[in-house]
Design an enzyme around this catalytic site. Structure first.
Site, PDB file in Angstrom:
ATOM      1  N   HIS A 261      60.099 -22.500  25.296  1.00  0.00           N
ATOM      2  CA  HIS A 261      59.238 -22.416  26.479  1.00  0.00           C
ATOM      3  C   HIS A 261      59.161 -20.966  26.983  1.00  0.00           C
ATOM      4  O   HIS A 261      58.077 -20.410  27.142  1.00  0.00           O
ATOM      5  CB  HIS A 261      59.785 -23.343  27.580  1.00  0.00           C
ATOM      6  CG  HIS A 261      58.970 -23.333  28.839  1.00  0.00           C
ATOM      7  ND1 HIS A 261      58.060 -24.307  29.139  1.00  0.00           N
ATOM      8  CD2 HIS A 261      58.920 -22.459  29.880  1.00  0.00           C
ATOM      9  CE1 HIS A 261      57.481 -24.039  30.299  1.00  0.00           C
ATOM     10  NE2 HIS A 261      57.992 -22.928  30.778  1.00  0.00           N
ATOM     11  N   GLU A 262      60.311 -20.369  27.190  1.00  0.00           N
ATOM     12  CA  GLU A 262      60.326 -19.003  27.727  1.00  0.00           C
ATOM     13  C   GLU A 262      59.754 -18.019  26.714  1.00  0.00           C
ATOM     14  O   GLU A 262      59.126 -17.024  27.094  1.00  0.00           O
ATOM     15  CB  GLU A 262      61.736 -18.602  28.170  1.00  0.00           C
ATOM     16  CG  GLU A 262      62.359 -19.497  29.252  1.00  0.00           C
ATOM     17  CD  GLU A 262      61.469 -19.709  30.483  1.00  0.00           C
ATOM     18  OE1 GLU A 262      60.634 -18.841  30.785  1.00  0.00           O
ATOM     19  OE2 GLU A 262      61.610 -20.769  31.138  1.00  0.00           O
ATOM     20  N   HIS A 265      56.049 -17.787  27.190  1.00  0.00           N
ATOM     21  CA  HIS A 265      55.721 -16.839  28.261  1.00  0.00           C
ATOM     22  C   HIS A 265      55.898 -15.405  27.742  1.00  0.00           C
ATOM     23  O   HIS A 265      55.082 -14.527  27.994  1.00  0.00           O
ATOM     24  CB  HIS A 265      56.658 -17.030  29.457  1.00  0.00           C
ATOM     25  CG  HIS A 265      56.374 -18.243  30.289  1.00  0.00           C
ATOM     26  ND1 HIS A 265      55.152 -18.489  30.855  1.00  0.00           N
ATOM     27  CD2 HIS A 265      57.177 -19.290  30.674  1.00  0.00           C
ATOM     28  CE1 HIS A 265      55.203 -19.625  31.555  1.00  0.00           C
ATOM     29  NE2 HIS A 265      56.424 -20.136  31.459  1.00  0.00           N
ATOM     30  N   GLU A 291      51.458 -20.907  31.888  1.00  0.00           N
ATOM     31  CA  GLU A 291      52.173 -22.147  31.581  1.00  0.00           C
ATOM     32  C   GLU A 291      51.562 -22.827  30.353  1.00  0.00           C
ATOM     33  O   GLU A 291      52.266 -23.499  29.593  1.00  0.00           O
ATOM     34  CB  GLU A 291      52.142 -23.074  32.809  1.00  0.00           C
ATOM     35  CG  GLU A 291      53.176 -24.189  32.795  1.00  0.00           C
ATOM     36  CD  GLU A 291      54.632 -23.721  32.824  1.00  0.00           C
ATOM     37  OE1 GLU A 291      54.895 -22.530  33.063  1.00  0.00           O
ATOM     38  OE2 GLU A 291      55.519 -24.563  32.574  1.00  0.00           O
TER      39      GLU A 291
HETATM   40 ZN    ZN Z   1      57.080 -21.900  32.477  1.00  0.00          ZN
END
Ligand code: ZN
Length: 497
Positions: A261-262, A265, A291
Protein backbone atom coordinates in the site's frame (compact mmCIF):
# COMPACT_ATOMS: atom_id res chain seq x y z
CA UNK A 1 17.26 39.92 -13.40
CA UNK A 2 15.59 36.54 -13.53
CA UNK A 3 12.07 36.11 -14.91
CA UNK A 4 9.05 36.25 -12.58
CA UNK A 5 8.48 32.49 -12.99
CA UNK A 6 12.08 31.80 -11.90
CA UNK A 7 11.68 34.18 -8.98
CA UNK A 8 8.50 32.34 -8.05
CA UNK A 9 10.34 29.01 -8.15
CA UNK A 10 13.08 30.40 -5.88
CA UNK A 11 10.38 31.35 -3.34
CA UNK A 12 8.77 27.93 -3.62
CA UNK A 13 12.13 26.22 -3.01
CA UNK A 14 12.46 28.15 0.26
CA UNK A 15 8.96 27.17 1.36
CA UNK A 16 9.67 23.59 0.31
CA UNK A 17 12.90 23.44 2.32
CA UNK A 18 11.08 24.45 5.50
CA UNK A 19 8.21 22.06 4.81
CA UNK A 20 10.66 19.24 4.08
CA UNK A 21 12.42 19.90 7.39
CA UNK A 22 9.04 19.70 9.17
CA UNK A 23 8.17 16.50 7.34
CA UNK A 24 11.52 14.94 8.21
CA UNK A 25 11.00 15.83 11.88
CA UNK A 26 7.54 14.30 11.69
CA UNK A 27 8.87 11.11 10.06
CA UNK A 28 11.49 10.88 12.81
CA UNK A 29 8.82 11.45 15.46
CA UNK A 30 6.76 8.54 14.17
CA UNK A 31 9.70 6.18 13.60
CA UNK A 32 12.49 6.89 16.09
CA UNK A 33 12.01 9.88 18.38
CA UNK A 34 12.09 9.23 22.15
CA UNK A 35 8.74 10.10 23.75
CA UNK A 36 10.28 12.73 26.00
CA UNK A 37 11.07 14.91 23.00
CA UNK A 38 7.41 15.47 22.08
CA UNK A 39 7.02 18.95 23.53
CA UNK A 40 10.24 20.43 22.12
CA UNK A 41 9.52 18.82 18.75
CA UNK A 42 6.04 20.34 18.63
CA UNK A 43 7.48 23.81 19.33
CA UNK A 44 10.18 23.38 16.67
CA UNK A 45 7.64 22.20 14.13
CA UNK A 46 5.39 25.18 14.86
CA UNK A 47 8.29 27.60 14.23
CA UNK A 48 9.11 26.02 10.87
CA UNK A 49 5.45 25.98 9.78
CA UNK A 50 5.08 29.64 10.70
CA UNK A 51 8.21 30.56 8.73
CA UNK A 52 7.00 28.64 5.67
CA UNK A 53 3.57 30.25 5.90
CA UNK A 54 5.02 33.76 6.24
CA UNK A 55 7.29 33.41 3.22
CA UNK A 56 4.44 31.94 1.17
CA UNK A 57 1.78 34.57 1.89
CA UNK A 58 4.19 37.56 1.99
CA UNK A 59 3.35 40.60 -0.13
CA UNK A 60 6.53 39.95 -2.07
CA UNK A 61 5.53 36.40 -3.06
CA UNK A 62 2.04 37.57 -3.95
CA UNK A 63 3.48 40.28 -6.21
CA UNK A 64 5.79 37.78 -7.94
CA UNK A 65 2.88 35.36 -8.40
CA UNK A 66 0.75 38.10 -9.92
CA UNK A 67 3.49 39.03 -12.36
CA UNK A 68 4.27 35.43 -13.28
CA UNK A 69 0.56 34.81 -13.86
CA UNK A 70 0.34 37.60 -16.40
CA UNK A 71 3.34 36.29 -18.38
CA UNK A 72 2.85 32.52 -18.67
CA UNK A 73 0.71 30.57 -21.10
CA UNK A 74 -2.05 28.98 -18.97
CA UNK A 75 -1.79 25.76 -21.01
CA UNK A 76 1.94 25.35 -20.33
CA UNK A 77 3.69 23.59 -17.44
CA UNK A 78 4.48 26.96 -15.97
CA UNK A 79 0.86 27.98 -16.34
CA UNK A 80 -0.09 24.88 -14.35
CA UNK A 81 2.40 25.81 -11.64
CA UNK A 82 0.90 29.29 -11.36
CA UNK A 83 -2.62 27.83 -11.15
CA UNK A 84 -1.67 25.42 -8.35
CA UNK A 85 0.15 28.10 -6.36
CA UNK A 86 -2.72 30.55 -6.83
CA UNK A 87 -5.23 28.06 -5.47
CA UNK A 88 -3.06 27.45 -2.42
CA UNK A 89 -2.51 31.18 -1.93
CA UNK A 90 -6.23 31.80 -2.25
CA UNK A 91 -7.10 29.24 0.43
CA UNK A 92 -4.40 30.41 2.79
CA UNK A 93 -5.21 34.10 2.50
CA UNK A 94 -8.95 33.55 2.91
CA UNK A 95 -8.49 31.96 6.34
CA UNK A 96 -7.68 34.47 9.11
CA UNK A 97 -4.51 33.72 11.08
CA UNK A 98 -6.54 33.48 14.32
CA UNK A 99 -8.71 30.72 12.86
CA UNK A 100 -5.68 28.76 11.60
CA UNK A 101 -4.00 29.06 15.01
CA UNK A 102 -7.23 28.06 16.76
CA UNK A 103 -7.56 25.00 14.50
CA UNK A 104 -4.02 23.88 15.16
CA UNK A 105 -4.41 24.36 18.95
CA UNK A 106 -7.74 22.55 18.84
CA UNK A 107 -6.08 19.70 16.94
CA UNK A 108 -3.40 19.22 19.60
CA UNK A 109 -5.83 19.36 22.53
CA UNK A 110 -8.47 17.36 20.69
CA UNK A 111 -6.02 14.56 20.04
CA UNK A 112 -5.17 14.21 23.74
CA UNK A 113 -8.84 14.19 24.77
CA UNK A 114 -9.69 11.70 22.01
CA UNK A 115 -6.98 9.25 23.13
CA UNK A 116 -8.41 9.34 26.66
CA UNK A 117 -12.08 9.21 25.61
CA UNK A 118 -11.41 6.25 23.33
CA UNK A 119 -9.44 4.38 25.99
CA UNK A 120 -12.37 4.82 28.40
CA UNK A 121 -14.98 4.48 25.68
CA UNK A 122 -16.54 7.67 27.02
CA UNK A 123 -18.27 9.74 24.34
CA UNK A 124 -19.37 12.44 26.79
CA UNK A 125 -15.69 13.37 27.18
CA UNK A 126 -15.23 13.72 23.43
CA UNK A 127 -18.50 15.48 22.63
CA UNK A 128 -17.29 19.05 23.41
CA UNK A 129 -14.24 18.49 21.20
CA UNK A 130 -16.39 17.30 18.32
CA UNK A 131 -18.77 20.22 18.83
CA UNK A 132 -15.82 22.57 18.48
CA UNK A 133 -14.50 20.70 15.43
CA UNK A 134 -17.88 21.20 13.77
CA UNK A 135 -18.03 24.85 14.78
CA UNK A 136 -14.50 25.63 13.50
CA UNK A 137 -15.19 23.74 10.27
CA UNK A 138 -18.31 25.85 9.70
CA UNK A 139 -16.14 28.94 10.12
CA UNK A 140 -13.65 27.55 7.59
CA UNK A 141 -16.52 26.93 5.15
CA UNK A 142 -17.79 30.49 5.62
CA UNK A 143 -14.33 31.96 4.98
CA UNK A 144 -13.72 29.84 1.87
CA UNK A 145 -17.26 30.49 0.61
CA UNK A 146 -19.94 28.21 -0.88
CA UNK A 147 -23.34 28.29 -2.52
CA UNK A 148 -24.95 24.91 -1.78
CA UNK A 149 -23.59 23.24 1.35
CA UNK A 150 -20.85 24.00 3.90
CA UNK A 151 -19.35 20.57 3.12
CA UNK A 152 -18.45 21.72 -0.42
CA UNK A 153 -15.48 24.04 0.31
CA UNK A 154 -14.35 21.79 3.16
CA UNK A 155 -14.00 18.64 1.06
CA UNK A 156 -12.63 20.65 -1.89
CA UNK A 157 -9.52 21.30 0.24
CA UNK A 158 -8.67 17.59 -0.07
CA UNK A 159 -10.16 16.74 -3.46
CA UNK A 160 -10.29 19.75 -5.74
CA UNK A 161 -13.63 20.01 -7.51
CA UNK A 162 -15.47 17.56 -5.21
CA UNK A 163 -18.70 18.60 -3.47
CA UNK A 164 -21.28 16.98 -1.21
CA UNK A 165 -23.31 16.24 -4.34
CA UNK A 166 -20.31 14.67 -6.11
CA UNK A 167 -19.76 12.27 -3.21
CA UNK A 168 -23.48 11.51 -2.90
CA UNK A 169 -23.61 10.52 -6.55
CA UNK A 170 -20.59 8.28 -5.97
CA UNK A 171 -22.06 6.59 -2.90
CA UNK A 172 -25.49 6.20 -4.54
CA UNK A 173 -23.96 3.93 -7.16
CA UNK A 174 -22.26 1.60 -4.68
CA UNK A 175 -24.55 1.53 -1.62
CA UNK A 176 -27.06 -1.14 -2.65
CA UNK A 177 -24.68 -3.40 -4.64
CA UNK A 178 -22.31 -3.50 -1.65
CA UNK A 179 -25.01 -4.11 0.94
CA UNK A 180 -26.31 -6.98 -1.24
CA UNK A 181 -22.84 -8.47 -1.77
CA UNK A 182 -22.08 -8.33 1.95
CA UNK A 183 -25.30 -10.27 2.62
CA UNK A 184 -24.47 -12.89 -0.03
CA UNK A 185 -20.97 -13.38 1.38
CA UNK A 186 -22.30 -13.65 4.92
CA UNK A 187 -24.74 -16.37 3.85
CA UNK A 188 -22.09 -18.46 2.07
CA UNK A 189 -21.49 -21.86 3.69
CA UNK A 190 -17.95 -21.79 2.31
CA UNK A 191 -16.10 -19.29 4.55
CA UNK A 192 -12.30 -19.12 4.11
CA UNK A 193 -10.17 -19.95 7.12
CA UNK A 194 -7.51 -17.33 7.81
CA UNK A 195 -6.47 -18.42 11.29
CA UNK A 196 -3.09 -19.66 9.99
CA UNK A 197 -2.14 -16.10 9.03
CA UNK A 198 -1.77 -15.24 12.71
CA UNK A 199 1.21 -16.71 14.52
CA UNK A 200 4.85 -16.16 15.20
CA UNK A 201 6.56 -14.78 12.09
CA UNK A 202 10.15 -13.60 12.62
CA UNK A 203 10.52 -9.87 12.18
CA UNK A 204 13.77 -10.25 10.21
CA UNK A 205 12.01 -12.61 7.78
CA UNK A 206 9.07 -10.23 7.39
CA UNK A 207 11.47 -7.41 6.67
CA UNK A 208 13.48 -9.42 4.14
CA UNK A 209 10.33 -10.53 2.31
CA UNK A 210 8.95 -6.96 2.28
CA UNK A 211 12.21 -5.71 0.76
CA UNK A 212 12.07 -8.36 -1.96
CA UNK A 213 8.51 -7.25 -2.79
CA UNK A 214 9.60 -3.62 -3.08
CA UNK A 215 12.45 -4.52 -5.40
CA UNK A 216 10.29 -6.73 -7.58
CA UNK A 217 7.52 -4.18 -8.14
CA UNK A 218 9.92 -1.35 -8.93
CA UNK A 219 10.11 0.87 -5.85
CA UNK A 220 13.50 2.58 -6.23
CA UNK A 221 15.47 1.83 -3.07
CA UNK A 222 18.31 4.12 -4.10
CA UNK A 223 15.79 6.98 -3.73
CA UNK A 224 13.74 5.62 -0.86
CA UNK A 225 13.69 3.56 2.35
CA UNK A 226 11.47 1.23 4.34
CA UNK A 227 11.22 1.70 8.12
CA UNK A 228 8.67 0.73 10.75
CA UNK A 229 6.01 2.82 12.47
CA UNK A 230 2.98 1.94 14.64
CA UNK A 231 0.65 3.42 11.99
CA UNK A 232 2.19 2.93 8.54
CA UNK A 233 2.46 5.97 6.29
CA UNK A 234 4.48 7.33 3.37
CA UNK A 235 6.18 10.70 3.28
CA UNK A 236 8.78 12.36 1.09
CA UNK A 237 11.15 15.29 1.20
CA UNK A 238 11.89 15.35 -2.52
CA UNK A 239 11.18 13.21 -5.58
CA UNK A 240 14.45 11.47 -4.73
CA UNK A 241 13.81 10.81 -1.06
CA UNK A 242 10.63 8.83 -0.41
CA UNK A 243 10.13 7.14 2.98
CA UNK A 244 7.80 4.18 3.41
CA UNK A 245 6.85 2.63 6.72
CA UNK A 246 5.26 -0.68 7.59
CA UNK A 247 4.78 -2.82 10.70
CA UNK A 248 5.72 -6.36 11.62
CA UNK A 249 3.00 -8.07 13.63
CA UNK A 250 1.69 -11.54 14.49
CA UNK A 251 -0.78 -11.16 11.64
CA UNK A 252 1.42 -11.72 8.57
CA UNK A 253 -0.69 -9.80 5.99
CA UNK A 254 -0.19 -6.62 8.01
CA UNK A 255 3.43 -6.21 6.82
CA UNK A 256 2.86 -7.52 3.29
CA UNK A 257 -0.14 -5.40 2.35
CA UNK A 258 0.94 -2.42 4.43
CA UNK A 259 4.23 -2.38 2.51
CA UNK A 260 2.53 -2.71 -0.88
CA UNK A 261 0.00 0.00 0.00
CA UNK A 262 2.64 2.52 1.04
CA UNK A 263 4.84 1.56 -1.93
CA UNK A 264 1.94 2.53 -4.20
CA UNK A 265 1.93 6.00 -2.64
CA UNK A 266 5.72 6.03 -2.81
CA UNK A 267 6.09 5.09 -6.48
CA UNK A 268 3.56 7.78 -7.39
CA UNK A 269 5.84 10.33 -5.66
CA UNK A 270 9.12 8.89 -7.02
CA UNK A 271 7.98 9.16 -10.62
CA UNK A 272 7.11 12.84 -10.80
CA UNK A 273 9.30 14.63 -13.38
CA UNK A 274 12.69 15.54 -11.90
CA UNK A 275 12.32 19.09 -13.22
CA UNK A 276 9.31 19.63 -10.97
CA UNK A 277 11.07 18.51 -7.79
CA UNK A 278 10.59 20.79 -4.77
CA UNK A 279 7.69 22.62 -6.44
CA UNK A 280 3.97 22.00 -5.85
CA UNK A 281 3.71 20.42 -9.33
CA UNK A 282 5.55 17.33 -8.06
CA UNK A 283 3.60 14.56 -6.31
CA UNK A 284 0.07 13.21 -6.48
CA UNK A 285 -2.73 15.35 -7.82
CA UNK A 286 -5.25 14.73 -5.01
CA UNK A 287 -5.94 12.47 -2.04
CA UNK A 288 -8.38 10.35 -4.05
CA UNK A 289 -5.87 9.85 -6.85
CA UNK A 290 -3.13 9.04 -4.37
CA UNK A 291 -5.26 6.43 -2.64
CA UNK A 292 -6.18 4.91 -6.01
CA UNK A 293 -2.51 4.07 -6.50
CA UNK A 294 -1.88 2.65 -3.02
CA UNK A 295 -4.98 0.48 -3.51
CA UNK A 296 -3.84 -0.63 -6.96
CA UNK A 297 -0.59 -2.07 -5.60
CA UNK A 298 -2.18 -3.39 -2.40
CA UNK A 299 -5.39 -4.90 -3.77
CA UNK A 300 -5.52 -5.22 -7.54
CA UNK A 301 -1.96 -6.47 -7.69
CA UNK A 302 -1.13 -7.67 -4.16
CA UNK A 303 -4.40 -9.47 -3.46
CA UNK A 304 -4.63 -11.10 -6.90
CA UNK A 305 -4.12 -14.80 -7.45
CA UNK A 306 -1.62 -14.06 -10.24
CA UNK A 307 0.62 -12.12 -7.87
CA UNK A 308 0.82 -15.07 -5.51
CA UNK A 309 1.32 -17.56 -8.31
CA UNK A 310 4.64 -15.80 -8.63
CA UNK A 311 5.46 -15.06 -4.96
CA UNK A 312 3.87 -17.84 -2.93
CA UNK A 313 6.74 -20.33 -3.21
CA UNK A 314 9.12 -17.66 -1.89
CA UNK A 315 6.71 -16.83 0.94
CA UNK A 316 6.43 -20.50 1.91
CA UNK A 317 10.22 -20.83 1.88
CA UNK A 318 10.53 -17.74 4.10
CA UNK A 319 7.82 -18.97 6.49
CA UNK A 320 7.92 -22.79 6.54
CA UNK A 321 4.75 -22.81 8.67
CA UNK A 322 2.83 -22.14 5.45
CA UNK A 323 4.16 -25.32 3.82
CA UNK A 324 0.91 -27.25 4.26
CA UNK A 325 -1.33 -24.44 2.99
CA UNK A 326 -1.80 -24.41 -0.75
CA UNK A 327 -1.98 -21.31 -2.93
CA UNK A 328 -5.78 -21.38 -3.18
CA UNK A 329 -6.17 -21.54 0.61
CA UNK A 330 -3.76 -18.64 1.05
CA UNK A 331 -5.42 -16.56 -1.68
CA UNK A 332 -8.88 -17.05 -0.15
CA UNK A 333 -7.55 -16.27 3.34
CA UNK A 334 -5.98 -12.90 2.40
CA UNK A 335 -9.24 -11.93 0.69
CA UNK A 336 -11.57 -12.94 3.53
CA UNK A 337 -14.49 -10.52 3.83
CA UNK A 338 -16.73 -10.01 6.81
CA UNK A 339 -18.55 -7.06 8.34
CA UNK A 340 -16.38 -5.75 11.14
CA UNK A 341 -16.50 -2.79 13.45
CA UNK A 342 -13.13 -1.25 12.64
CA UNK A 343 -12.60 0.64 9.38
CA UNK A 344 -8.82 0.29 9.14
CA UNK A 345 -9.10 -3.51 9.26
CA UNK A 346 -11.94 -3.69 6.73
CA UNK A 347 -11.69 -5.65 3.48
CA UNK A 348 -12.32 -4.46 -0.09
CA UNK A 349 -16.06 -5.19 0.01
CA UNK A 350 -17.00 -3.67 3.35
CA UNK A 351 -14.50 -0.78 3.46
CA UNK A 352 -16.60 1.71 1.52
CA UNK A 353 -19.61 1.08 3.76
CA UNK A 354 -17.54 2.29 6.72
CA UNK A 355 -16.69 5.43 4.73
CA UNK A 356 -20.30 6.01 3.74
CA UNK A 357 -21.35 6.09 7.41
CA UNK A 358 -18.71 8.73 8.15
CA UNK A 359 -19.64 10.84 5.12
CA UNK A 360 -23.31 10.89 6.08
CA UNK A 361 -22.42 11.77 9.66
CA UNK A 362 -20.11 14.60 8.63
CA UNK A 363 -22.54 16.30 6.27
CA UNK A 364 -25.30 15.91 8.86
CA UNK A 365 -23.21 17.41 11.65
CA UNK A 366 -22.17 20.35 9.46
CA UNK A 367 -25.68 21.30 8.37
CA UNK A 368 -27.13 20.56 11.81
CA UNK A 369 -29.40 17.69 10.77
CA UNK A 370 -27.40 15.36 13.06
CA UNK A 371 -26.87 17.01 16.48
CA UNK A 372 -23.40 16.19 17.83
CA UNK A 373 -24.95 14.75 21.00
CA UNK A 374 -26.75 12.13 18.89
CA UNK A 375 -23.61 10.93 17.09
CA UNK A 376 -23.25 7.56 18.91
CA UNK A 377 -26.89 6.63 18.36
CA UNK A 378 -26.92 7.61 14.68
CA UNK A 379 -23.56 5.90 14.12
CA UNK A 380 -24.79 2.61 15.58
CA UNK A 381 -28.02 2.75 13.64
CA UNK A 382 -26.11 3.25 10.36
CA UNK A 383 -23.74 0.34 11.14
CA UNK A 384 -26.75 -1.86 11.68
CA UNK A 385 -28.30 -0.70 8.43
CA UNK A 386 -25.24 -1.02 6.17
CA UNK A 387 -23.15 -3.74 7.82
CA UNK A 388 -25.67 -5.60 9.93
CA UNK A 389 -23.70 -5.13 13.15
CA UNK A 390 -23.96 -2.81 16.14
CA UNK A 391 -20.84 -1.64 17.99
CA UNK A 392 -20.88 -2.88 21.59
CA UNK A 393 -19.27 0.37 22.77
CA UNK A 394 -18.25 3.79 21.40
CA UNK A 395 -14.54 2.93 21.40
CA UNK A 396 -15.32 0.45 18.65
CA UNK A 397 -17.94 2.83 17.26
CA UNK A 398 -17.85 6.57 16.73
CA UNK A 399 -14.64 7.08 18.74
CA UNK A 400 -12.40 4.84 16.61
CA UNK A 401 -10.98 7.36 14.10
CA UNK A 402 -8.41 10.04 14.76
CA UNK A 403 -9.72 12.44 12.05
CA UNK A 404 -12.52 14.26 13.88
CA UNK A 405 -10.36 14.97 16.94
CA UNK A 406 -7.91 16.92 14.80
CA UNK A 407 -10.56 19.00 13.09
CA UNK A 408 -10.45 16.95 9.87
CA UNK A 409 -13.87 16.86 8.25
CA UNK A 410 -14.38 16.22 4.55
CA UNK A 411 -11.46 13.82 4.15
CA UNK A 412 -13.04 10.35 4.38
CA UNK A 413 -14.75 10.11 0.96
CA UNK A 414 -11.37 10.34 -0.79
CA UNK A 415 -10.65 6.80 0.49
CA UNK A 416 -13.70 5.46 -1.35
CA UNK A 417 -12.84 7.44 -4.44
CA UNK A 418 -9.42 5.75 -4.36
CA UNK A 419 -10.98 2.27 -4.24
CA UNK A 420 -13.35 3.05 -7.09
CA UNK A 421 -10.81 4.84 -9.26
CA UNK A 422 -8.21 2.09 -8.89
CA UNK A 423 -10.48 -0.31 -10.81
CA UNK A 424 -11.28 2.27 -13.49
CA UNK A 425 -7.59 2.94 -14.12
CA UNK A 426 -6.91 -0.80 -14.10
CA UNK A 427 -9.46 -1.36 -16.87
CA UNK A 428 -7.91 1.39 -18.96
CA UNK A 429 -4.50 -0.22 -18.48
CA UNK A 430 -5.78 -3.66 -19.46
CA UNK A 431 -7.14 -2.23 -22.69
CA UNK A 432 -3.66 -0.98 -23.59
CA UNK A 433 -1.50 -3.80 -22.22
CA UNK A 434 -3.63 -6.90 -22.61
CA UNK A 435 -3.43 -9.74 -20.07
CA UNK A 436 -2.22 -8.16 -16.83
CA UNK A 437 -2.64 -11.41 -14.90
CA UNK A 438 -0.25 -13.20 -17.18
CA UNK A 439 2.36 -10.49 -16.57
CA UNK A 440 1.91 -10.62 -12.81
CA UNK A 441 2.08 -14.39 -12.59
CA UNK A 442 5.43 -14.17 -14.42
CA UNK A 443 6.66 -11.52 -11.96
CA UNK A 444 6.77 -8.97 -14.77
CA UNK A 445 5.62 -5.72 -13.15
CA UNK A 446 7.65 -3.35 -15.31
CA UNK A 447 5.03 -2.81 -18.06
CA UNK A 448 2.40 -2.06 -15.39
CA UNK A 449 4.61 0.47 -13.63
CA UNK A 450 5.70 2.02 -16.94
CA UNK A 451 2.09 2.50 -17.99
CA UNK A 452 1.13 4.08 -14.66
CA UNK A 453 4.16 6.37 -14.85
CA UNK A 454 3.33 7.47 -18.39
CA UNK A 455 -0.38 8.05 -17.79
CA UNK A 456 -0.55 9.15 -14.17
CA UNK A 457 2.66 9.53 -12.14
CA UNK A 458 4.53 11.67 -14.68
CA UNK A 459 1.56 14.07 -14.77
CA UNK A 460 2.22 15.02 -11.13
CA UNK A 461 -0.09 17.77 -10.00
CA UNK A 462 -0.38 19.34 -13.44
CA UNK A 463 -4.07 18.67 -14.15
CA UNK A 464 -7.27 19.04 -12.18
CA UNK A 465 -8.10 15.66 -10.55
CA UNK A 466 -11.36 15.21 -12.46
CA UNK A 467 -9.69 16.17 -15.76
CA UNK A 468 -7.04 13.53 -15.15
CA UNK A 469 -9.75 10.91 -14.64
CA UNK A 470 -11.25 11.76 -18.03
CA UNK A 471 -7.82 11.87 -19.63
CA UNK A 472 -6.79 8.43 -18.32
CA UNK A 473 -10.12 6.60 -18.27
CA UNK A 474 -12.14 8.37 -20.96
CA UNK A 475 -15.04 9.08 -18.56
CA UNK A 476 -15.73 10.75 -15.22
CA UNK A 477 -15.56 8.86 -11.92
CA UNK A 478 -17.53 5.63 -12.48
CA UNK A 479 -18.06 2.85 -9.94
CA UNK A 480 -19.14 0.22 -12.47
CA UNK A 481 -15.67 -1.36 -12.96
CA UNK A 482 -15.19 -1.62 -9.17
CA UNK A 483 -18.60 -3.18 -8.52
CA UNK A 484 -18.30 -5.59 -11.47
CA UNK A 485 -14.80 -6.71 -10.50
CA UNK A 486 -15.35 -7.29 -6.79
CA UNK A 487 -18.64 -9.09 -7.46
CA UNK A 488 -16.83 -11.46 -9.78
CA UNK A 489 -13.83 -11.86 -7.49
CA UNK A 490 -15.84 -12.51 -4.34
CA UNK A 491 -18.38 -14.80 -5.97
CA UNK A 492 -15.46 -17.02 -6.94
CA UNK A 493 -13.78 -16.83 -3.51
CA UNK A 494 -17.04 -17.53 -1.65
CA UNK A 495 -18.21 -20.04 -4.24
CA UNK A 496 -21.52 -18.28 -4.74
CA UNK A 497 -23.75 -18.89 -7.75
ZN1 ZN B 1 -3.13 5.30 1.73
Amino acid sequence: MSSPIDQLKERLYEVNALNAASALMDWDQQCYMPRGAAEARAEQGAVLSKMAHEIFVSDETQAILEKAGSEVDPASEEGALVRVVKRDMDQRTKLPVELVTELSRHGAIGHEVWVEARAESDYSKFQPILEKTVDLTRQVADCLGYTDHPYDPVTDQFEEGATKKYWEDMFDTIRQPLVDLVAEIKASPDQPDDSFLTGSFQEADQRAFSMRLLEAIGFDLTRGRLDTAPHPFCTNFSVNDVRLTTRFKDYLPSAIFGTLHEAGHGMYEQNSPQGWDRTPLAGGVSLGWHESQSRTWENLIGRSKAFWQFFYADLQKTFPGLANKDLETFYRAVNKSEPSLIRVEADEVTYNLHIMVRFEMETGMLDGSIPVKDVPAVWNQKYEEYLGITPPDDARGCLQDVHWSGGLLGYFPTYSMGNILSYQVWNAMAQDLGDLHEMMSAGNFQPILDWLVAKVYSQGNRHLPQDLIRQVCGTGLDATPYITAIREKYREIYRLN
